[in-house]
Every structure is written in C-alpha cells, then in structure tokens.
Design a protein around this motif. Sequence first.
Motif, short mmCIF file in Angstrom:
data_model
loop_
_atom_site.label_atom_id
_atom_site.label_comp_id
_atom_site.label_asym_id
_atom_site.label_seq_id
_atom_site.Cartn_x
_atom_site.Cartn_y
_atom_site.Cartn_z
N VAL A 201 0.68 2.22 6.27
CA VAL A 201 0.97 1.91 4.91
C VAL A 201 2.52 1.26 4.73
CG1 VAL A 201 -0.26 3.69 4.04
CG2 VAL A 201 2.08 3.99 4.28
N THR A 202 2.70 0.30 3.77
CA THR A 202 3.93 -0.30 3.38
C THR A 202 4.89 0.69 2.82
OG1 THR A 202 3.05 -0.99 1.32
CG2 THR A 202 2.93 -2.45 3.40
N GLY A 203 4.50 1.90 2.05
CA GLY A 203 5.39 2.70 1.30
C GLY A 203 4.77 4.04 1.17
N VAL A 204 5.61 5.03 0.90
CA VAL A 204 5.22 6.76 0.64
C VAL A 204 5.75 6.99 -0.57
CG1 VAL A 204 5.42 8.88 1.70
CG2 VAL A 204 4.82 7.16 3.28
N MET A 205 4.95 7.62 -1.28
CA MET A 205 5.36 8.30 -2.44
C MET A 205 5.49 9.77 -2.54
SD MET A 205 3.70 7.88 -6.48
CE MET A 205 3.34 6.33 -6.31
N THR A 206 6.64 10.20 -2.72
CA THR A 206 6.82 11.85 -2.44
C THR A 206 7.51 12.48 -3.83
OG1 THR A 206 7.83 13.45 -1.11
CG2 THR A 206 9.25 11.30 -1.52
N VAL B 279 0.77 -1.28 -0.07
CA VAL B 279 0.02 0.13 0.11
C VAL B 279 1.00 1.30 0.02
CG1 VAL B 279 -1.81 1.29 1.31
CG2 VAL B 279 -1.90 -1.06 1.31
N HIS B 280 0.94 2.02 -1.06
CA HIS B 280 1.72 3.37 -1.37
C HIS B 280 0.81 4.60 -1.17
CE1 HIS B 280 4.72 0.71 -3.58
NE2 HIS B 280 4.72 0.43 -2.22
N LEU B 281 0.78 5.47 -0.19
CA LEU B 281 0.18 6.71 -0.21
C LEU B 281 0.98 7.83 -0.93
CD1 LEU B 281 -1.74 6.78 3.12
CD2 LEU B 281 -2.54 6.03 0.98
#
Length: 308
Positions: free
Chosen positions: A286-291, A267-269
């Motif tokens: 979440v498992t990952g973050v997008m930036t 799960v990437h937010l």
Amino acid sequence: MSMFLYLGLPPLAIYALVSRYLLKNPHHLHKRKQPAFYCTHISHRGGSGERIESTMEAFTHAVEQGTEMLEMDCHLTQDGYVVVSHDENLKRQTGQDVNISSLNLEELPLYNESLEVTFHAGHHSTGTDRKIALLEDVFRKFPQIPISIEIKENNQQLMQEISNMVKRYNRENITVWASVDSTILKKCRSINSSMPYSFSMKRGVLVLLLFYIGLLPFVPLGESLLQFYLPRIINRFAFPVKDTVLKSMITMRKSLFKHLAARGIQVHLFVCNEHKDIKEAFELGVTGVMTDYPSLLSSYIQTYRSQH
C-alpha cells in the motif's frame, strides 16, 4: 465442444495476456494521475489513540508526530457551523444523547474526559482539549496538510459549506471528498468537482470485480484514493477470526495495489493500531497506512527506513 475450444480459446488467451500486461503497465492506456500530495502516514480522527479524537489537540499532536494527512468526519450545527465529529449523535463521545444538527455551536457539550479508542478495544485516550473542533480552525491552523473529509449524511448544505470553505482557504487540491455511500459522494462531486475523491463502497467492490475478470486495466478511474479496512481489523471487531484468510485472499492483492499506484491512485489501509497491522499493510504494497496512533506509525516508518 471442440469447435468452442478451437474458436474460443485463442481470443481468451490473447485477452488474458493483454490484460495481464496492461495490469503491470497501465501507462499505455491511462495517463498517471499527478496528485498534489502523496501520503504514507495518515491519522485516523486525528490520532484518537493518543489524544481525544477529532480535537485540535489531537490534530496538532498528529502533525507534530509527522503525520502527512488528517482524516476526519464533519457535521453541521443548527446555526450552520461545520464541526469535526465522527458521530452526529453525541452520546458516545459526550454522554449526552443529542444530535449536532439540533444544537447551536455554543450549545455543543464537551467530550468526555476519557474516550475508548473505537478500533482498539479496552484502550482509552485523554487530553486537555475536550472541545468539538470547527473545520475552519483546522483549515486555518494546517493550511498545507492534506485532509480527508468523510461525509456520512446526505446533507447538501453541509457539502456546500465545506466546499465554500475549501475554496476560501485555497485547499481544493489537498482536501478529499470521502464517503462509503456512492449517492452522497456523487452529490459532493456535483458541488465541487475540483476536489479529489475516494472510492465509495460500491465503486470499491466494482474495482475488485473488474480486477478478477481482467477488465480493470481497460477501465478509466476518476478516484484518487482507495481507503479500505485491513481484513484482520474487520475480523477483530465484526466477524469470526476464521474468515481472515479468505477475506485477505480476496481483497488484499498486491498486484491490484501496484496497478492502482502505477495509475497514481493512492491505497490507504486502516485502522492499523498495532505493529503487526502496520507491518502487514506495508508488506501488501500500500502507499499509506491510517492509524489511531501517529507516534507508533512514525516510529515504525523511521525504523523501516533505517533498515532499508
């Protein structure tokens, strides 16, 4: 009414209990996915807040900052080259009102010297590289880095060219099909079913519905990633702030994210460009973050790990 309560409530209660148990223990029904990658740090458009978006310089900088996945969009030039660009029309990025599909590779204009960061209004990025990148150059330079490729147009030639290139560079297990459009995503999968794929918008809404009625633990899921906006980001750019709490309550359910993660679905937010956004995303499980800011995200992750 009393007959309904007598006959209906016990099965409903059993269903609710079983559903709740399987939500927390999905391994009883579903074999956990074993992806070839697991990404906590994802760079949106290659980290468009620190270098000009989607350029080789941006991708290189993001990888140097420790990103574990590059996110990008691709389009096809008139002479058949797959290039990396968020927009098909280049007005925003180059100042020229032309479509990539109407130009040969050598005719593509350079990016503007400064570009506003789409999800960080008033902030701009610059860089020495203003050239629209070839997808093949990205594959060649970063053979081990997972890449999420969003397809925005229903162009079978584009999908086929990407698939052929993915096979040629032996990247089928670390290159992700992504699209909000379920029709496009279905066509991508028909062209190459070996590549992992993300949820379309339609499928994401379905998962949310199944979660609330208790059926999600019983339903098989083929997707490997759920990539979704952090609600405060949607509010910041599209809707009144007063809606934030309601959207968060509906979509940001930690138990849902834990269930998906337990099934091997990441799960990437996105797009988390401020410290408070990154903090909220990770607190949701979440498992990952997008930036757009890979160095900011790396700094946060390093600080968090040192404190725990």
